[in-house]
Design an enzyme around this catalytic site. Structure first.
Site, PDB file in Angstrom:
ATOM      1  N   GLU A  91      57.315  18.231 -25.611  1.00 26.92           N
ATOM      2  CA  GLU A  91      57.956  17.742 -24.407  1.00 26.92           C
ATOM      3  C   GLU A  91      57.008  17.848 -23.226  1.00 26.92           C
ATOM      4  O   GLU A  91      56.071  18.637 -23.217  1.00 26.92           O
ATOM      5  CB  GLU A  91      59.205  18.563 -24.116  1.00 26.92           C
ATOM      6  CG  GLU A  91      58.889  19.940 -23.653  1.00 26.92           C
ATOM      7  CD  GLU A  91      59.608  21.020 -24.439  1.00 26.92           C
ATOM      8  OE1 GLU A  91      60.503  20.706 -25.217  1.00 26.92           O
ATOM      9  OE2 GLU A  91      59.228  22.176 -24.263  1.00 26.92           O
ATOM     10  N   GLU A 171      50.371  27.958 -26.156  1.00 22.89           N
ATOM     11  CA  GLU A 171      49.484  28.792 -25.347  1.00 22.89           C
ATOM     12  C   GLU A 171      48.186  28.006 -25.141  1.00 22.89           C
ATOM     13  O   GLU A 171      47.389  27.858 -26.079  1.00 22.89           O
ATOM     14  CB  GLU A 171      49.245  30.127 -26.078  1.00 22.89           C
ATOM     15  CG  GLU A 171      48.129  30.972 -25.517  1.00 22.89           C
ATOM     16  CD  GLU A 171      48.198  31.176 -24.002  1.00 22.89           C
ATOM     17  OE1 GLU A 171      49.229  31.612 -23.480  1.00 22.89           O
ATOM     18  OE2 GLU A 171      47.172  30.898 -23.341  1.00 22.89           O
ATOM     19  N   HIS A 226      54.757  39.609 -16.902  1.00 25.36           N
ATOM     20  CA  HIS A 226      56.100  39.963 -17.370  1.00 25.36           C
ATOM     21  C   HIS A 226      56.418  41.446 -17.490  1.00 25.36           C
ATOM     22  O   HIS A 226      57.562  41.809 -17.770  1.00 25.36           O
ATOM     23  CB  HIS A 226      56.436  39.290 -18.701  1.00 25.36           C
ATOM     24  CG  HIS A 226      56.369  37.787 -18.669  1.00 25.36           C
ATOM     25  ND1 HIS A 226      56.675  37.035 -17.553  1.00 25.36           N
ATOM     26  CD2 HIS A 226      56.040  36.879 -19.629  1.00 25.36           C
ATOM     27  CE1 HIS A 226      56.525  35.747 -17.836  1.00 25.36           C
ATOM     28  NE2 HIS A 226      56.138  35.626 -19.075  1.00 25.36           N
ATOM     29  N   ASN A 300      65.901  32.548 -18.712  1.00 26.46           N
ATOM     30  CA  ASN A 300      66.832  31.509 -19.161  1.00 26.46           C
ATOM     31  C   ASN A 300      67.242  31.807 -20.586  1.00 26.46           C
ATOM     32  O   ASN A 300      66.401  31.769 -21.484  1.00 26.46           O
ATOM     33  CB  ASN A 300      66.155  30.140 -19.130  1.00 26.46           C
ATOM     34  CG  ASN A 300      65.998  29.629 -17.729  1.00 26.46           C
ATOM     35  OD1 ASN A 300      66.927  29.682 -16.931  1.00 26.46           O
ATOM     36  ND2 ASN A 300      64.808  29.163 -17.413  1.00 26.46           N
ATOM     37  N   CYS A 345      60.173  23.171 -19.686  1.00 24.97           N
ATOM     38  CA  CYS A 345      59.145  22.990 -20.703  1.00 24.97           C
ATOM     39  C   CYS A 345      59.244  24.117 -21.717  1.00 24.97           C
ATOM     40  O   CYS A 345      59.470  25.251 -21.363  1.00 24.97           O
ATOM     41  CB  CYS A 345      57.769  23.037 -20.076  1.00 24.97           C
ATOM     42  SG  CYS A 345      57.497  21.751 -18.900  1.00 24.97           S
TER      43      CYS A 345
HETATM   44  N1  SAH Z   1      52.075  30.058 -23.203  1.00 19.70           N
HETATM   45  C1  SAH Z   1      51.900  30.015 -21.796  1.00 19.70           C
HETATM   46  C2  SAH Z   1      52.458  28.752 -21.164  1.00 19.70           C
HETATM   47  C3  SAH Z   1      53.780  28.231 -21.661  1.00 19.70           C
HETATM   48  S1  SAH Z   1      55.174  29.211 -21.321  1.00 19.70           S
HETATM   49  C4  SAH Z   1      52.485  31.259 -21.142  1.00 19.70           C
HETATM   50  O1  SAH Z   1      53.183  32.011 -21.815  1.00 19.70           O
HETATM   51  O2  SAH Z   1      52.198  31.480 -19.968  1.00 19.70           O
HETATM   52  C5  SAH Z   1      55.405  28.966 -19.565  1.00 19.70           C
HETATM   53  C6  SAH Z   1      56.176  30.076 -18.872  1.00 19.70           C
HETATM   54  O3  SAH Z   1      57.564  30.106 -19.269  1.00 19.70           O
HETATM   55  C7  SAH Z   1      55.635  31.462 -19.178  1.00 19.70           C
HETATM   56  O4  SAH Z   1      55.535  32.245 -18.013  1.00 19.70           O
HETATM   57  C8  SAH Z   1      56.718  32.011 -20.099  1.00 19.70           C
HETATM   58  O5  SAH Z   1      56.688  33.399 -20.160  1.00 19.70           O
HETATM   59  C9  SAH Z   1      57.965  31.449 -19.486  1.00 19.70           C
HETATM   60  N2  SAH Z   1      59.157  31.542 -20.355  1.00 19.70           N
HETATM   61  C10 SAH Z   1      59.204  31.479 -21.702  1.00 19.70           C
HETATM   62  N3  SAH Z   1      60.476  31.599 -22.152  1.00 19.70           N
HETATM   63  C11 SAH Z   1      61.261  31.750 -21.058  1.00 19.70           C
HETATM   64  C12 SAH Z   1      62.672  31.936 -20.859  1.00 19.70           C
HETATM   65  N4  SAH Z   1      63.524  31.978 -21.877  1.00 19.70           N
HETATM   66  N5  SAH Z   1      63.125  32.070 -19.581  1.00 19.70           N
HETATM   67  C13 SAH Z   1      62.265  32.009 -18.543  1.00 19.70           C
HETATM   68  N6  SAH Z   1      60.939  31.831 -18.669  1.00 19.70           N
HETATM   69  C14 SAH Z   1      60.425  31.707 -19.911  1.00 19.70           C
HETATM   70 FE1  SF4 Z   2      53.826  31.192 -26.461  1.00 17.50          FE
HETATM   71 FE2  SF4 Z   2      56.240  31.155 -25.341  1.00 17.50          FE
HETATM   72 FE3  SF4 Z   2      54.758  33.367 -25.245  1.00 17.50          FE
HETATM   73 FE4  SF4 Z   2      54.014  31.212 -23.783  1.00 17.50          FE
HETATM   74  S1  SF4 Z   2      55.888  32.423 -23.539  1.00 17.50           S
HETATM   75  S2  SF4 Z   2      52.702  32.531 -25.079  1.00 17.50           S
HETATM   76  S3  SF4 Z   2      54.692  29.561 -25.181  1.00 17.50           S
HETATM   77  S4  SF4 Z   2      55.583  32.415 -27.104  1.00 17.50           S
END
Ligand code: SAH
Ligand code: SF4
Length: 381
Positions: A91, A171, A226, A300, A345
């Site tokens: 997506e 990632e 995080h 979320n 996303c």
């Molecule tokens: N893999 C990279 C980029 C994609 S995820 C990363 O982890 O940074 C993009 C962002 O969405 C990241 O900060 C991730 O931790 C956050 N994210 C993932 N799942 C989520 C959720 N359920 N609620 C809120 N943020 C979330």
């Molecule tokens: Fe991968 Fe999701 Fe962790 Fe980003 S937040 S590194 S997309 S598992």
């Protein structure tokens, strides 16, 4: 041999080189494809004869197809579902900031169209963060640089894209060479995005962070921290074992020293896990000597896939007050955007084994990347 994407820059360049063709024709070809979806190679005017036969035998204008585009009710967000040539889906989400009201006394934001595209770099992800829908899929495949760019090509036909964020599925630093190659094309004609308008979000792949500034100066880096301590990080992000917090912070310090740029810190708020006052103080101490902007992201829920609860607003507010007040750290809280189409996303689509394609429907999910990107964008105005 299967045809490659014409946006796979290294493949196109090496084929041109082998055939002794001037590489200056490549951006002209890209521009034509951008403006003429589904074009036939013969329709591009004034190319040397050898180019047409090369393109016909080796390349396609697009290897992916736009499966669907779904607008949010308020028209701020469009979710694109893109089918790759291997049959998998990724997506991309378009966010239009100029249509947001309220920030300037209820008037639309000045400065015209300002769309940001959130794109994917992998199908699935091997990092396994246990709050993330993409993580629950495991790793399926890397996107080629052409497939990464094709998301921008599809989106450009719908909106004028000024910013790109790698916050979709995957990632980006685990698919380093394709991501770097794609960004190099994005910053050259015909796309010509400024690297300052491109943000990579990473879980913290230390060795890749160390190379990034050299390979693409002026890029924005967002780090999914995080947690303020290694123990909590390991609990929610298994990759933290391979990339320990102390080493990550050292890598970020070096990155900042070389790039002289602020770093965006993403911090997901998980009820009772990392959202207490003591965590805010630990985070403040960890970051107070850095030039950072912290973005607090309310979790979320991802249905039965995860055990966490969203922190309540009051806890988020207290966390923000501590970071700002005690540690003087710029801290934003994610706002909601495009929730009705779950314009998030990485969370929109999960290809669950045996269940086929599951698309989050309105009301089931919520927007995350859309929101924290809004915050990152806001800070540049
Ligand atoms: N893999 C990279 C980029 C994609 S995820 C990363 O982890 O940074 C993009 C962002 O969405 C990241 O900060 C991730 O931790 C956050 N994210 C993932 N799942 C989520 C959720 N359920 N609620 C809120 N943020 C979330
Ligand atoms: Fe991968 Fe999701 Fe962790 Fe980003 S937040 S590194 S997309 S598992």
């Amino acid at each position: 041999m299967a045809h490659k994407s014409v946006f796979d820059a290294s493949a196109v360049k090496s084929e041109f080189e082998v055939a002794g063709i001037n590489p200056n024709f490549i951006p002209i070809i890209w521009k034509h494809v951008l403006q003429n979806p589904n074009c036939m190679w013969d329709e591009i005017p004034s190319l040397p004869v050898a180019v047409y036969s090369l393109l016909r035998s080796k390349f396609k204008p697009s290897t992916s197809t736009l499966h669907s585009a779904l607008d949010s009710i308020d028209q701020t967000t469009t979710k694109l579902l893109i089918k790759l040539k291997n049959g998998e889906f990724v997506e991309a989400v378009i966010m239009r900031y100029d249509t947001r009201l309220g920030k300037y006394n209820g008037k639309p934001r000045p400065g015209g169209l300002r769309s940001t595209l959130c794109i994917s770099s992998q199908v699935g992800c091997k990092m396994g963060c246990n709050f993330c829908a993409t993580g629950s899929m495991g790793f399926k495949s890397n996107l080629s640089s052409g497939e990464i760019l094709e998301q921008l090509v599809h989106a450009t036909r719908i909106a004028s894209i000024r910013n790109v964020v790698f916050m979709g599925m995957g990632e980006p630093l685990n698919n380093y060479s394709a991501v770097v190659e794609a960004i190099r094309v994005m910053t050259a004609p015909p796309f010509q995005l400024s690297p300052k308008k491109i943000t990579i979000s990473t879980v913290g792949v230390i060795h890749a962070i160390s190379k990034l500034h050299r390979d693409i100066p002026n890029l924005n880096l967002a780090v999914s921290l995080h947690a303020p301590v290694q123990e909590i990080r390991c609990q929610i992000m298994p990759a933290a074992r391979a990339f320990p917090l102390e080493r990550l912070m050292n890598a970020l310090r070096d990155y900042q020293a070389c790039s002289q740029q602020k770093i965006f810190i993403e911090y997901i708020m998980l009820d009772g896990v990392n959202d207490e006052e003591q965590h805010a103080h630990q985070l403040g101490k960890l970051l107070e000597t850095f030039e950072v902007v912290v973005n607090l992201i309310p979790f979320n829920p991802i249905g039965s896939l995860s055990r966490y609860k969203t922190s309540d607003d009051q806890k988020v507010a207290i966390f923000q007050i501590i970071l700002r007040g005690t540690y003087n750290i710029r801290t934003t809280v994610r706002k909601q955007m495009g929730q009705d189409i779950s314009g998030a996303c990485g969370q929109l689509v999960v290809n669950l084994p045996g269940k086929g394609l599951v698309v989050n429907l309105p009301g089931k999910g919520s927007s995350r990347s859309a929101d924290h990107i809004t915050d990152i964008e806001d800070l540049r105005i």
